[in-house]
Design an enzyme around this catalytic site. Structure first.
Site, mmCIF file in Angstrom:
data_model
loop_
_atom_site.group_PDB
_atom_site.id
_atom_site.type_symbol
_atom_site.label_atom_id
_atom_site.label_comp_id
_atom_site.label_asym_id
_atom_site.label_seq_id
_atom_site.Cartn_x
_atom_site.Cartn_y
_atom_site.Cartn_z
ATOM 1 N N GLU A 74 1.042 -1.175 0.012
ATOM 2 C CA GLU A 74 -0.117 -0.139 0.143
ATOM 3 C C GLU A 74 0.908 1.346 0.083
ATOM 4 O OE1 GLU A 74 -2.572 -3.200 1.836
ATOM 5 O OE2 GLU A 74 -0.436 -2.645 1.660
ATOM 6 N N LYS A 99 3.042 -8.828 -6.463
ATOM 7 C CA LYS A 99 3.822 -9.421 -5.599
ATOM 8 C C LYS A 99 3.806 -10.989 -5.771
ATOM 9 C CE LYS A 99 5.677 -8.868 -0.738
ATOM 10 N NZ LYS A 99 5.521 -8.448 0.627
#
Length: 123
Positions: A74, A99
């Site tokens: 984030e 990811k």
């Protein structure tokens, strides 16, 4: 009128994550960008100076991912959004961070976070 410029699959190596091993060893991150901008001025002039130079943008995004580590994707995606919105012609930026090697104890393909930000969202 807003057009969309996309660059997908920007491969980076970063040391982001909550766990010490992620920070120490690093892992691949893949970035997708979609930018909202009016491309008519560049179409009329046929001049790179009248649009977003996506080659330079990719280099800046890659540098943003590969510099100082953060814990959360984030935080990383916010950093990337700021880079994308530096050019005043960009009205909004949709950024996806992949990811694929996240430390999850399960079989999975990818972890992604996607945000859409305007300049006002970052103020």
């Amino acid at each position: 009128m807003v057009d969309e410029l996309s660059v997908s699959g920007i491969e980076c190596w970063g040391h982001h994550g909550v766990f010490e091993q992620e920070k120490r060893e690093g892992q691949p991150f893949v970035i997708d960008l979609v930018l909202g901008l009016d491309t008519r001025p560049a179409a009329a002039s046929d001049d790179l100076r009248d649009t977003v130079d996506y080659g330079s943008l990719v280099a800046q995004v890659k540098a943003a991912v590969e510099r100082d580590p953060v814990d959360l994707i984030e935080t990383l995606i916010h950093r990337i959004s700021e880079v994308c919105l530096l050019d005043s012609r960009v009205e909004w930026a949709r950024v996806t961070v992949h990811k694929p090697n996240a430390p999850i104890d399960a079989t999975f393909t990818d972890v992604t976070l996607t945000t859409t930000r305007t300049r006002e969202d970052l103020s």
